[in-house]
Scaffold this motif. Structure first.
Motif, short mmCIF file in Angstrom:
data_model
loop_
_atom_site.label_atom_id
_atom_site.label_comp_id
_atom_site.label_asym_id
_atom_site.label_seq_id
_atom_site.Cartn_x
_atom_site.Cartn_y
_atom_site.Cartn_z
N PHE A 341 -1.00 -4.37 -7.54
CA PHE A 341 -1.70 -3.09 -7.73
C PHE A 341 -0.77 -1.91 -7.45
CE2 PHE A 341 -4.94 -6.26 -6.63
CZ PHE A 341 -5.69 -6.21 -7.80
N LEU A 342 0.20 -2.12 -6.56
CA LEU A 342 1.23 -1.10 -6.36
C LEU A 342 2.12 -0.99 -7.59
CD1 LEU A 342 2.29 -1.97 -2.68
CD2 LEU A 342 0.98 0.03 -3.40
N LEU A 343 2.49 -2.14 -8.15
CA LEU A 343 3.35 -2.15 -9.34
C LEU A 343 2.65 -1.54 -10.54
CD1 LEU A 343 4.92 -5.72 -8.95
CD2 LEU A 343 6.03 -3.51 -8.51
N ASP A 344 1.32 -1.70 -10.63
CA ASP A 344 0.55 -1.13 -11.75
C ASP A 344 0.13 0.31 -11.49
OD1 ASP A 344 0.75 -3.49 -13.15
OD2 ASP A 344 -1.22 -4.25 -12.52
N ALA A 345 0.57 0.88 -10.37
CA ALA A 345 0.26 2.27 -10.01
C ALA A 345 -1.24 2.52 -9.88
CB ALA A 345 0.87 3.24 -11.02
N LEU A 346 -1.97 1.50 -9.40
CA LEU A 346 -3.39 1.66 -9.09
C LEU A 346 -3.58 1.98 -7.61
CD1 LEU A 346 -4.80 -1.31 -11.19
CD2 LEU A 346 -4.87 1.12 -11.77
N LEU A 347 -2.61 1.55 -6.80
CA LEU A 347 -2.55 1.89 -5.38
C LEU A 347 -1.18 2.47 -5.08
CD1 LEU A 347 -4.06 -1.38 -3.79
CD2 LEU A 347 -5.28 0.75 -4.25
N PHE A 348 -1.10 3.23 -3.98
CA PHE A 348 0.20 3.71 -3.53
C PHE A 348 0.25 3.70 -2.02
CE2 PHE A 348 -2.31 7.54 -3.25
CZ PHE A 348 -1.72 8.31 -2.25
N GLU A 349 1.49 3.62 -1.49
CA GLU A 349 1.68 3.58 -0.05
C GLU A 349 2.39 4.85 0.40
OE1 GLU A 349 3.87 3.21 3.61
OE2 GLU A 349 4.87 3.05 1.67
N GLU A 350 1.90 5.44 1.48
CA GLU A 350 2.51 6.62 2.04
C GLU A 350 2.38 6.58 3.54
OE1 GLU A 350 2.50 11.41 1.13
OE2 GLU A 350 0.57 10.36 1.12
N GLU A 351 3.51 6.52 4.23
CA GLU A 351 3.55 6.50 5.69
C GLU A 351 2.65 5.42 6.28
OE1 GLU A 351 2.73 10.46 7.01
OE2 GLU A 351 4.65 11.24 6.30
N GLY A 352 2.70 4.23 5.69
CA GLY A 352 1.95 3.11 6.23
C GLY A 352 0.48 3.11 5.93
N VAL A 353 0.05 3.89 4.93
CA VAL A 353 -1.35 3.93 4.53
C VAL A 353 -1.44 3.66 3.02
CG1 VAL A 353 -3.45 5.32 4.36
CG2 VAL A 353 -1.94 5.57 6.35
N ILE A 354 -2.37 2.79 2.64
CA ILE A 354 -2.58 2.45 1.24
C ILE A 354 -3.81 3.19 0.73
CG2 ILE A 354 -3.10 0.59 -0.40
CD1 ILE A 354 -0.29 0.48 0.72
N ARG A 355 -3.62 3.90 -0.39
CA ARG A 355 -4.73 4.63 -1.02
C ARG A 355 -4.74 4.36 -2.51
NH1 ARG A 355 -2.35 8.49 2.49
NH2 ARG A 355 -3.73 9.18 4.19
N ALA A 356 -5.86 4.71 -3.14
CA ALA A 356 -5.98 4.57 -4.59
C ALA A 356 -5.31 5.75 -5.28
CB ALA A 356 -7.45 4.50 -5.00
N ARG A 358 -4.97 8.20 -8.77
CA ARG A 358 -5.97 8.77 -9.67
C ARG A 358 -6.45 7.72 -10.65
NH1 ARG A 358 -7.61 13.66 -12.14
NH2 ARG A 358 -7.91 13.52 -14.39
N LYS A 359 -5.52 6.93 -11.19
CA LYS A 359 -5.88 5.89 -12.15
C LYS A 359 -6.68 4.77 -11.50
CE LYS A 359 -2.58 3.20 -13.85
NZ LYS A 359 -1.46 2.66 -14.67
N GLY A 360 -6.43 4.53 -10.22
CA GLY A 360 -7.07 3.41 -9.55
C GLY A 360 -8.43 3.72 -8.95
N LYS A 361 -8.76 5.01 -8.82
CA LYS A 361 -9.99 5.36 -8.10
C LYS A 361 -11.24 4.79 -8.76
CE LYS A 361 -8.45 9.47 -5.63
NZ LYS A 361 -8.57 10.94 -5.44
N PHE A 362 -11.38 4.94 -10.07
CA PHE A 362 -12.60 4.47 -10.72
C PHE A 362 -12.72 2.95 -10.63
CE2 PHE A 362 -14.98 3.04 -14.51
CZ PHE A 362 -16.17 3.74 -14.31
N LEU A 363 -11.58 2.26 -10.49
CA LEU A 363 -11.55 0.79 -10.47
C LEU A 363 -11.53 0.22 -9.06
CD1 LEU A 363 -8.75 0.41 -13.19
CD2 LEU A 363 -11.22 0.34 -13.57
N ILE A 364 -11.70 1.07 -8.06
CA ILE A 364 -11.39 0.66 -6.70
C ILE A 364 -12.25 -0.49 -6.17
CG2 ILE A 364 -12.86 2.29 -5.45
CD1 ILE A 364 -9.21 1.23 -4.67
N ASP A 365 -13.51 -0.57 -6.54
CA ASP A 365 -14.34 -1.68 -6.05
C ASP A 365 -13.81 -3.02 -6.55
OD1 ASP A 365 -15.94 0.03 -4.65
OD2 ASP A 365 -17.64 -0.05 -6.04
#
Length: 381
Positions: A341-356, A358-365
């Motif tokens: 999901f990181l490779l597909d840019a649906l999630l991203f990591e910043e300072e040890g925190v994983i978030r969705a 923009r593209k991943g938000k609608f698909l987050i569940d």
């Protein structure tokens, strides 16, 4: 802190999409309210160490209650439970119930936050969903509410068959311009055994279009964030300082008591849910007993819920918090599972925190469910 939720299981009419527990028979509301006050007394020993900072009436349609019924519920809770002096008291209301007299009654009962079920500003959409109010009611109720309450939330539904992107954007903009401080926006879903499901099956209404829903999710997101709203949970937006304290508690894993038929409660380790049948609920309580089921959550269950609820919020999943709560094996498993999901840019990591993203938000569940621990086999993680 803990949260206090009451489910008011009555509505004047059934919306076509709704699968929540409710009855349209309003002739025994008084009996139900008395039963709910008795449930508070029966459950109080389990919550003596808790302090509550929210009191939330949902449903159903809590705005069918009188001031006296609201006061009875609130005063019973204050008698048997400990609340902060500034607790958030939210009442869910329908637009057709909002008028000057009602607003005065709600304020006198102690309500300090309204949540209005607008759903849409378009009569076509409201008719399709079998809502009792009109677009004019939507506008009037919101204008009246913001003139009396500092905290006003509205519910909006998008992804309605035939719904226009342009009119949705206009309606969302109107919500912000009039002065709502919070918006809960939900994609229309087709639940089994609802009128909507039947109409779609009979081809009387077009089926849900996922591409439309995803596109309109972004319309809502962009329209509200451009007006200063924080997108703090996938379905929720708030002006700074106006997050829902009650809803935030659920997403952060805070304990909550649930009162009323079908209501759920959670003490941090176990969950209970009351029977979703009004008369069986009342009969049991009138006999001095509670009619509910419960389950003890395993570490795996709690991990899965932590991942789901955290990823839906702006705070995301903290590596530190995950490891502190569940241990290194769970953190390693999580890091392994998020890689695609990181490779597909649906999630991203910043300072040890994983978030969705923009593209991943609608698909987050769906993304979160892929990260669940299905089997607890520590030798594999």
């Amino acid at each position: 802190m803990a949260s206090f939720y009451l489910h008011i299981p009555f509505c004047r009419r059934a919306c076509h999409y709704c699968d929540f527990h409710f009855s349209t028979k309003l002739n025994y509301i008084d009996r139900m309210i008395v039963a709910m006050t008795e449930e508070m007394r029966l459950r109080k020993t389990d919550w003596q160490e808790a302090t509550f900072n929210t009191f939330y009436l949902g449903g159903g349609t809590p705005s069918v209650l009188s001031k006296q019924q609201l006061l009875l519920l609130k005063n019973t809770a204050l008698t048997h439970y400990s609340f902060t002096s500034d607790f958030e008291f939210t009442l869910e209301v329908n637009p057709e119930d909002v008028n000057e007299d009602q607003i005065m009654s709600w304020k006198e009962a102690g309500v300090n936050r309204l949540s209005i079920g607008l759903q849409s500003f378009e009569d076509r959409d409201l008719k399709l969903m079998n809502r009792a109010h009109s677009s004019e009611d939507s506008l009037r109720s919101l204008q009246l509410a913001v003139s009396h309450f500092d905290r006003v939330s509205v519910d909006i539904i998008y992804g309605i068959p035939g719904q226009s992107d342009e009119l949705l954007q206009k309606g969302i903009g109107k919500v912000g311009d009039i002065g709502a401080t919070h918006v809960s926006a939900y994609a229309l879903t087709v639940e089994p055994k609802t009128a909507l499901a039947s109409y779609i099956e009979k081809e009387l209404i077009p089926d849900i279009d996922e591409e439309q829903a995803e596109r309109q999710f972004l319309v809502v997101l962009d329209t509200l964030t451009s007006r200063g709203f924080e997108h703090y949970e996938i379905s929720n937006f708030a002006l700074p300082g106006h997050h829902s304290v009650n809803n935030s508690s659920y997403w952060k894993g805070v304990s909550y008591v649930g009162i009323g038929p079908s209501a759920h409660g959670f003490d941090g380790k176990s969950r209970y849910w009351n029977i979703a049948q009004n008369h069986k609920y009342m009969n049991a309580i009138e006999g001095g007993a509670l009619n509910f089921e419960s389950e003890e959550l395993t570490t795996k269950d709690r991990y899965n819920e932590f991942v789901m609820t955290s990823l839906r919020t702006q705070w995301g999943v903290s590596y530190h918090d995950l490891e502190s709560e569940f241990g290194a094996p769970y953190l390693n498993y999580f890091k392994m599972m998020i890689t695609p999901f990181l490779l597909d840019a649906l999630l991203f990591e910043e300072e040890g925190v994983i978030r969705a993203t923009r593209k991943g938000k609608f698909l987050i569940d769906g993304i979160a469910s892929e990260l669940f621990m299905v089997e607890l086999k520590t030798n594999r993680i």
